[in-house]
Design an enzyme around this catalytic site. Structure first.
Site, PDB file in Angstrom:
ATOM      1  N   MET A  30     -33.302 -48.256 -69.994  1.00 50.14           N
ATOM      2  CA  MET A  30     -32.505 -48.419 -71.220  1.00 50.14           C
ATOM      3  C   MET A  30     -32.654 -49.848 -71.880  1.00 50.14           C
ATOM      4  O   MET A  30     -32.306 -50.385 -72.956  1.00 50.14           O
ATOM      5  CB  MET A  30     -30.922 -47.623 -71.190  1.00 50.14           C
ATOM      6  CG  MET A  30     -30.855 -46.615 -70.412  1.00 50.14           C
ATOM      7  SD  MET A  30     -29.331 -45.940 -70.571  1.00 50.14           S
ATOM      8  CE  MET A  30     -28.551 -46.881 -69.787  1.00 50.14           C
ATOM      9  N   LEU A  33     -33.916 -55.776 -70.661  1.00 52.73           N
ATOM     10  CA  LEU A  33     -33.843 -55.940 -69.552  1.00 52.73           C
ATOM     11  C   LEU A  33     -33.689 -57.179 -69.283  1.00 52.73           C
ATOM     12  O   LEU A  33     -33.525 -58.209 -69.858  1.00 52.73           O
ATOM     13  CB  LEU A  33     -35.866 -55.819 -69.934  1.00 52.73           C
ATOM     14  CG  LEU A  33     -36.655 -54.434 -70.798  1.00 52.73           C
ATOM     15  CD1 LEU A  33     -37.663 -53.842 -70.733  1.00 52.73           C
ATOM     16  CD2 LEU A  33     -35.920 -53.474 -70.047  1.00 52.73           C
ATOM     17  N   GLY A  36     -34.185 -57.653 -63.021  1.00 55.08           N
ATOM     18  CA  GLY A  36     -34.543 -56.018 -61.956  1.00 55.08           C
ATOM     19  C   GLY A  36     -35.381 -54.954 -62.518  1.00 55.08           C
ATOM     20  O   GLY A  36     -36.173 -54.470 -61.750  1.00 55.08           O
ATOM     21  N   HIS A  37     -35.456 -54.769 -63.335  1.00 54.61           N
ATOM     22  CA  HIS A  37     -36.554 -53.880 -64.551  1.00 54.61           C
ATOM     23  C   HIS A  37     -37.748 -54.994 -64.224  1.00 54.61           C
ATOM     24  O   HIS A  37     -38.339 -53.872 -63.773  1.00 54.61           O
ATOM     25  CB  HIS A  37     -35.899 -54.463 -65.684  1.00 54.61           C
ATOM     26  CG  HIS A  37     -34.867 -53.632 -66.726  1.00 54.61           C
ATOM     27  ND1 HIS A  37     -34.127 -54.120 -67.340  1.00 54.61           N
ATOM     28  CD2 HIS A  37     -34.400 -52.421 -66.167  1.00 54.61           C
ATOM     29  CE1 HIS A  37     -32.601 -53.596 -67.409  1.00 54.61           C
ATOM     30  NE2 HIS A  37     -33.001 -52.238 -67.102  1.00 54.61           N
ATOM     31  N   GLN A  61     -26.628 -39.141 -71.838  1.00 55.76           N
ATOM     32  CA  GLN A  61     -25.752 -39.300 -70.379  1.00 55.76           C
ATOM     33  C   GLN A  61     -24.900 -40.381 -70.277  1.00 55.76           C
ATOM     34  O   GLN A  61     -24.130 -41.074 -69.979  1.00 55.76           O
ATOM     35  CB  GLN A  61     -26.753 -40.345 -69.667  1.00 55.76           C
ATOM     36  CG  GLN A  61     -27.312 -41.816 -69.767  1.00 55.76           C
ATOM     37  CD  GLN A  61     -28.437 -42.055 -69.072  1.00 55.76           C
ATOM     38  OE1 GLN A  61     -29.573 -41.432 -69.255  1.00 55.76           O
ATOM     39  NE2 GLN A  61     -28.339 -43.238 -68.428  1.00 55.76           N
ATOM     40  N   GLY A 150     -34.920 -47.733 -59.251  1.00 57.59           N
ATOM     41  CA  GLY A 150     -34.068 -49.135 -58.524  1.00 57.59           C
ATOM     42  C   GLY A 150     -32.921 -48.336 -57.547  1.00 57.59           C
ATOM     43  O   GLY A 150     -31.942 -47.352 -58.683  1.00 57.59           O
ATOM     44  N   GLN A 156     -28.500 -42.214 -58.545  1.00 60.21           N
ATOM     45  CA  GLN A 156     -29.340 -41.665 -59.443  1.00 60.21           C
ATOM     46  C   GLN A 156     -30.870 -41.308 -58.887  1.00 60.21           C
ATOM     47  O   GLN A 156     -31.699 -40.269 -59.321  1.00 60.21           O
ATOM     48  CB  GLN A 156     -29.537 -42.717 -60.769  1.00 60.21           C
ATOM     49  CG  GLN A 156     -30.753 -42.635 -61.589  1.00 60.21           C
ATOM     50  CD  GLN A 156     -31.017 -43.210 -63.188  1.00 60.21           C
ATOM     51  OE1 GLN A 156     -30.409 -43.067 -63.654  1.00 60.21           O
ATOM     52  NE2 GLN A 156     -31.491 -44.444 -62.401  1.00 60.21           N
ATOM     53  N   SER A 193     -27.480 -56.667 -64.053  1.00 61.12           N
ATOM     54  CA  SER A 193     -27.333 -55.112 -64.816  1.00 61.12           C
ATOM     55  C   SER A 193     -27.715 -55.365 -66.366  1.00 61.12           C
ATOM     56  O   SER A 193     -27.107 -56.643 -66.510  1.00 61.12           O
ATOM     57  CB  SER A 193     -25.838 -55.129 -64.525  1.00 61.12           C
ATOM     58  OG  SER A 193     -25.133 -53.532 -65.755  1.00 61.12           O
TER      59      SER A 193
HETATM   60  P1  AMP Z   1     -31.779 -49.157 -66.706  1.00 58.56           P
HETATM   61  O1  AMP Z   1     -32.554 -49.736 -68.072  1.00 58.56           O
HETATM   62  O2  AMP Z   1     -29.923 -49.487 -66.127  1.00 58.56           O
HETATM   63  O3  AMP Z   1     -31.548 -47.266 -66.785  1.00 58.56           O
HETATM   64  O4  AMP Z   1     -32.149 -49.279 -65.595  1.00 58.56           O
HETATM   65  C1  AMP Z   1     -33.800 -48.989 -65.348  1.00 58.56           C
HETATM   66  C2  AMP Z   1     -33.911 -48.861 -64.028  1.00 58.56           C
HETATM   67  O5  AMP Z   1     -34.075 -50.350 -63.414  1.00 58.56           O
HETATM   68  C3  AMP Z   1     -33.174 -47.851 -63.230  1.00 58.56           C
HETATM   69  O6  AMP Z   1     -34.619 -47.252 -62.115  1.00 58.56           O
HETATM   70  C4  AMP Z   1     -32.091 -48.796 -62.190  1.00 58.56           C
HETATM   71  O7  AMP Z   1     -32.280 -48.028 -61.296  1.00 58.56           O
HETATM   72  C5  AMP Z   1     -33.179 -50.284 -61.932  1.00 58.56           C
HETATM   73  N1  AMP Z   1     -32.777 -51.277 -62.200  1.00 58.56           N
HETATM   74  C6  AMP Z   1     -31.333 -51.754 -62.712  1.00 58.56           C
HETATM   75  N2  AMP Z   1     -30.594 -53.070 -62.499  1.00 58.56           N
HETATM   76  C7  AMP Z   1     -31.306 -53.609 -61.669  1.00 58.56           C
HETATM   77  C8  AMP Z   1     -31.196 -54.571 -60.199  1.00 58.56           C
HETATM   78  N3  AMP Z   1     -30.083 -55.168 -60.317  1.00 58.56           N
HETATM   79  N4  AMP Z   1     -32.713 -53.933 -59.393  1.00 58.56           N
HETATM   80  C9  AMP Z   1     -33.148 -53.743 -58.905  1.00 58.56           C
HETATM   81  N5  AMP Z   1     -32.929 -52.379 -59.916  1.00 58.56           N
HETATM   82  C10 AMP Z   1     -32.010 -52.383 -61.224  1.00 58.56           C
END
Ligand code: AMP
Length: 287
Positions: A30, A33, A36-37, A61, A150, A156, A193
């Site tokens: 989403m 970035l 983590g991403h 969502q 992640g 999820q 996050s």
């Molecule tokens: P999001 O943009 O929050 O929807 O996350 C996109 C992807 O990045 C999802 O698969 C998340 O689980 C993963 N993700 C987000 N934060 C982290 C993190 N701190 N460590 C590992 N993966 C992450």
């Protein structure tokens, strides 16, 4: 790197890659970035010949209009990071490109076999329907060889694995392999996050108590006579005792069924905490 905004161009590019026999790695996000991403994207780039990333703040969502409105959007900065990581295609559509008016109005329905009745699913009604709606559509468009998710969003990940491996959509997605990726944390332990961007420095320092408590609970679980119920309650009480933090739920569940468990074997503890107005999630494995 090419930025794509239409579904037709996305399928055209992915079909061309597949025709050439190339493997496709895909990371749905989403945006806003962070490292983590980036960890998912680095892996997708290294394990596949072509890497696609989507950036889409999926309205279906979100069950809280304010959360959707305040979700950080940083496309230009994101694009620079993706370029530096060696991504080939970025899909950044508008909601109108992704959904018809009917789809926006009527909720998507999916049989989760109970996986959505606990934790995030219970607290955010309809959330996982929206997640499956967007991820299944993205999978149809990209047809990835491998898709990276992640473990930070553990429920999820379990639901996407169910969708691809055991649901009515399993045949449709039989060629897609789901790759789980470990949680990336700040040095302080705070799970990275996009929502952390909404925390003040003071709130960020306070939020460190979440992961610290989860790590401490690994030791509590080893104490003589420790029960799952005791450890669960101790985590809730410890975090709630911190000024500025409020636990929404902490549940220690079986990592496969996501149902509450009484044993630490195969158990994972998932927490959601409000730090001021910002809702943060984290988890820890006990096995
Ligand atoms: P999001 O943009 O929050 O929807 O996350 C996109 C992807 O990045 C999802 O698969 C998340 O689980 C993963 N993700 C987000 N934060 C982290 C993190 N701190 N460590 C590992 N993966 C992450």
């Amino acid at each position: 790197m090419q930025i794509i905004t239409t579904k037709s161009e996305l399928t055209r590019q992915s079909a061309a890659c597949l025709r050439q026999g190339k493997t496709i790695g895909f990371v749905p996000t989403m945006g806003a970035l962070h490292e983590g991403h980036a960890s998912l994207i680095r892996r997708a780039c290294s394990e596949n010949e072509v890497c696609f990333v989507s950036i889409f703040v999926n309205p279906t969502q979100f069950n809280n209009a304010e959360d959707l409105q305040k979700y950080p959007r940083t496309l230009e900065k994101d694009a620079q990071l993706l370029e530096s990581l060696g991504v080939h295609f970025v899909f950044a559509p508008t909601p109108d490109e992704m959904y018809s008016a009917e789809e926006m109005a009527a909720p998507f329905v999916f049989d989760f076999k109970g996986l959505d009745e606990v934790m995030e699913g219970k607290m955010r009604p309809g959330h996982f329907n929206g997640v499956v709606q967007v991820v299944s559509r993205l999978f149809d468009l990209v047809r990835p060889t491998r898709a990276y998710f992640g473990e930070k969003d553990f429920q999820q990940l379990a639901i996407i694995q169910h969708m691809v491996e055991r649901s009515s959509m399993a045949e449709r997605f039989q060629d897609i392999k789901i790759i789980p990726c470990p949680i990336v944390r700040e040095e302080s332990g705070l799970a990275l996050s996009s929502r952390n961007e909404r925390l003040s420095d003071q709130e960020k320092a306070t939020a460190v108590a979440i992961s610290q408590t989860l790590f401490a609970s690994l030791e509590w679980a080893k104490e003589e006579g420790a029960t799952v119920a005791d450890v669960q309650q101790r985590v809730i009480d410890t975090i709630n005792a911190v000024d500025g933090l409020e636990v929404e739920y902490y549940e220690i569940v079986d990592q496969t069924t996501l149902q509450p468990t009484t044993v630490f074997a195969n158990a994972i503890g998932c927490v959601t905490v409000y730090c001021g107005p910002v809702r943060l999630i984290d988890n820890i494995r006990y096995f």
